[in-house]
Design a protein around this motif. Structure first.
Motif, PDB file in Angstrom:
ATOM      1  N   ALA A  36      55.628  34.323  41.602  1.00 52.41           N
ATOM      2  CA  ALA A  36      55.271  35.165  42.750  1.00 52.41           C
ATOM      3  C   ALA A  36      54.252  36.233  42.350  1.00 52.41           C
ATOM      4  O   ALA A  36      53.315  36.520  43.101  1.00 52.41           O
ATOM      5  CB  ALA A  36      56.516  35.820  43.333  1.00 52.41           C
ATOM      6  N   GLN A  37      54.414  36.819  41.175  1.00 55.24           N
ATOM      7  CA  GLN A  37      53.464  37.824  40.711  1.00 55.24           C
ATOM      8  C   GLN A  37      52.096  37.203  40.444  1.00 55.24           C
ATOM      9  O   GLN A  37      51.067  37.788  40.787  1.00 55.24           O
ATOM     10  CB  GLN A  37      53.986  38.504  39.448  1.00 55.24           C
ATOM     11  N   GLU A  38      52.081  36.031  39.838  1.00 52.74           N
ATOM     12  CA  GLU A  38      50.810  35.354  39.587  1.00 52.74           C
ATOM     13  C   GLU A  38      50.106  35.010  40.895  1.00 52.74           C
ATOM     14  O   GLU A  38      48.891  35.145  41.013  1.00 52.74           O
ATOM     15  CB  GLU A  38      51.034  34.095  38.742  1.00 52.74           C
ATOM     16  N   ALA A  44      45.116  38.677  45.669  1.00 52.16           N
ATOM     17  CA  ALA A  44      44.349  39.924  45.627  1.00 52.16           C
ATOM     18  C   ALA A  44      42.925  39.656  45.140  1.00 52.16           C
ATOM     19  O   ALA A  44      41.959  40.242  45.659  1.00 52.16           O
ATOM     20  CB  ALA A  44      45.035  40.940  44.722  1.00 52.16           C
ATOM     21  N   GLN A  45      42.789  38.771  44.204  1.00 54.40           N
ATOM     22  CA  GLN A  45      41.474  38.406  43.682  1.00 54.40           C
ATOM     23  C   GLN A  45      40.629  37.737  44.773  1.00 54.40           C
ATOM     24  O   GLN A  45      39.454  38.055  44.943  1.00 54.40           O
ATOM     25  CB  GLN A  45      41.658  37.479  42.467  1.00 54.40           C
ATOM     26  N   GLU A  46      41.245  36.816  45.507  1.00 52.24           N
ATOM     27  CA  GLU A  46      40.526  36.115  46.571  1.00 52.24           C
ATOM     28  C   GLU A  46      40.095  37.076  47.676  1.00 52.24           C
ATOM     29  O   GLU A  46      38.974  36.982  48.191  1.00 52.24           O
ATOM     30  CB  GLU A  46      41.397  34.998  47.139  1.00 52.24           C
ATOM     31  N   PHE A  51      35.598  39.964  50.465  1.00 53.40           N
ATOM     32  CA  PHE A  51      34.976  41.148  51.066  1.00 53.40           C
ATOM     33  C   PHE A  51      33.888  41.747  50.174  1.00 53.40           C
ATOM     34  O   PHE A  51      33.505  42.899  50.358  1.00 53.40           O
ATOM     35  CB  PHE A  51      36.042  42.187  51.407  1.00 53.40           C
ATOM     36  N   GLY A  52      33.418  40.957  49.223  1.00 51.73           N
ATOM     37  CA  GLY A  52      32.271  41.382  48.428  1.00 51.73           C
ATOM     38  C   GLY A  52      32.584  42.306  47.272  1.00 51.73           C
ATOM     39  O   GLY A  52      31.666  42.886  46.679  1.00 51.73           O
ATOM     40  N   GLY A  53      33.810  42.440  46.937  1.00 46.34           N
ATOM     41  CA  GLY A  53      34.172  43.307  45.811  1.00 46.34           C
ATOM     42  C   GLY A  53      33.939  42.619  44.475  1.00 46.34           C
ATOM     43  O   GLY A  53      33.729  41.411  44.388  1.00 46.34           O
ATOM     44  N   LEU A  56      38.231  41.451  39.869  1.00 46.01           N
ATOM     45  CA  LEU A  56      39.204  42.364  39.298  1.00 46.01           C
ATOM     46  C   LEU A  56      39.603  41.909  37.899  1.00 46.01           C
ATOM     47  O   LEU A  56      39.677  40.711  37.628  1.00 46.01           O
ATOM     48  CB  LEU A  56      40.465  42.418  40.166  1.00 46.01           C
ATOM     49  N   ASP A  57      39.848  42.876  37.043  1.00 47.52           N
ATOM     50  CA  ASP A  57      40.437  42.551  35.753  1.00 47.52           C
ATOM     51  C   ASP A  57      41.902  42.246  35.997  1.00 47.52           C
ATOM     52  O   ASP A  57      42.625  43.048  36.593  1.00 47.52           O
ATOM     53  CB  ASP A  57      40.321  43.725  34.765  1.00 47.52           C
ATOM     54  N   GLU A  58      42.321  41.075  35.530  1.00 50.25           N
ATOM     55  CA  GLU A  58      43.699  40.681  35.729  1.00 50.25           C
ATOM     56  C   GLU A  58      44.608  41.545  34.857  1.00 50.25           C
ATOM     57  O   GLU A  58      44.369  41.693  33.666  1.00 50.25           O
ATOM     58  CB  GLU A  58      43.871  39.207  35.355  1.00 50.25           C
ATOM     59  N   PRO A  59      45.635  42.139  35.429  1.00 55.99           N
ATOM     60  CA  PRO A  59      46.527  42.983  34.617  1.00 55.99           C
ATOM     61  C   PRO A  59      47.335  42.138  33.627  1.00 55.99           C
ATOM     62  O   PRO A  59      47.698  40.998  33.917  1.00 55.99           O
ATOM     63  CB  PRO A  59      47.435  43.639  35.656  1.00 55.99           C
ATOM     64  N   ASP A  60      47.588  42.694  32.468  1.00 62.33           N
ATOM     65  CA  ASP A  60      48.411  42.017  31.473  1.00 62.33           C
ATOM     66  C   ASP A  60      49.863  42.385  31.749  1.00 62.33           C
ATOM     67  O   ASP A  60      50.286  43.510  31.515  1.00 62.33           O
ATOM     68  CB  ASP A  60      48.009  42.443  30.063  1.00 62.33           C
ATOM     69  N   LEU A  61      50.599  41.436  32.255  1.00 63.20           N
ATOM     70  CA  LEU A  61      51.991  41.678  32.612  1.00 63.20           C
ATOM     71  C   LEU A  61      52.963  41.114  31.583  1.00 63.20           C
ATOM     72  O   LEU A  61      54.171  41.090  31.816  1.00 63.20           O
ATOM     73  CB  LEU A  61      52.295  41.081  33.991  1.00 63.20           C
ATOM     74  N   THR A  62      52.441  40.660  30.442  1.00 59.91           N
ATOM     75  CA  THR A  62      53.340  40.152  29.407  1.00 59.91           C
ATOM     76  C   THR A  62      53.889  41.315  28.593  1.00 59.91           C
ATOM     77  O   THR A  62      53.235  42.336  28.414  1.00 59.91           O
ATOM     78  CB  THR A  62      52.621  39.166  28.465  1.00 59.91           C
TER      79      THR A  62
END
Length: 173
Positions: A36-38, A44-46, A51-53, A56-62
């Motif tokens: 679910a987090q992935e 959020a990336q999509e 919207f032209g942003g 994003l740097d993917e957060p390290d959740l490990t």
């Protein structure tokens, strides 16, 4: 050849190698993002890209064992160090026979650590996914327990043989 060489090694060496692996495993990823987090990160990336942003740097959740635990990490560290010391002692003592005290301590700590890690294999922290470091840590803790047991078993069985020879038999030369 390898089986013969392994049989010549003292039993405490198993605990020693497993103890070193346990300490190293504590720096590997033990828990990570669940599905679910992935998915939320991907969505959020999509949305950001739509919207032209900027990407994003993917957060390290490990998280490794040090980041995941409050007290268990200290038990694992002590187990790993005691296992490594048991292995060093087994190599230093003539004929590789470990003393009963260190072997018993290694066995007890190995069992305790194995159970603590097994609890988190079955029931991970929160909703986290299990990462490979958790399994490496589990098998290393199990190895410390097995090495402690084999060292203790070898010590007690050799003591039993010595006492039987001195009490129950006469040597004729």
């Amino acid at each position: 050849y390898l089986a013969t060489r392994a049989a010549m090694l003292p039993a405490g060496v198993i605990a020693g190698v497993a103890g070193v692996v346990l300490v190293i495993s504590m720096f590997l990823p033990w828990f990570g993002p669940n599905a679910a987090q992935e998915q939320a990160i991907q969505e959020a990336q999509e949305i950001t890209e739509r919207f032209g942003g900027q990407r994003l740097d993917e957060p390290d959740l490990t998280e490794n064992a040090w980041q995941s635990f409050g007290f268990v990490d200290l038990v694992l560290l002590v187990t790993g160090v005691v296992g490594a010391l048991t292995g060093a002692l087994a190599l230093a003592v003539p004929r590789g026979r470990a003393a009963v005290g260190p072997a018993a301590t290694t066995l007890v700590l190995g069992i305790l650590s194995t159970l603590l890690v097994l609890h988190r294999v079955i029931n991970p922290i929160g909703e986290a996914a299990r990462e490979y470091g958790l399994f490496v840590g589990f098998f290393a803790a199990l190895g410390v327990a097995a090495g402690g047991w084999l060292a203790l078993e070898g010590r007690t069985s050799s003591a039993t043989r010595r006492s039987a020879d001195s009490i129950g038999s006469r040597r004729h030369g």
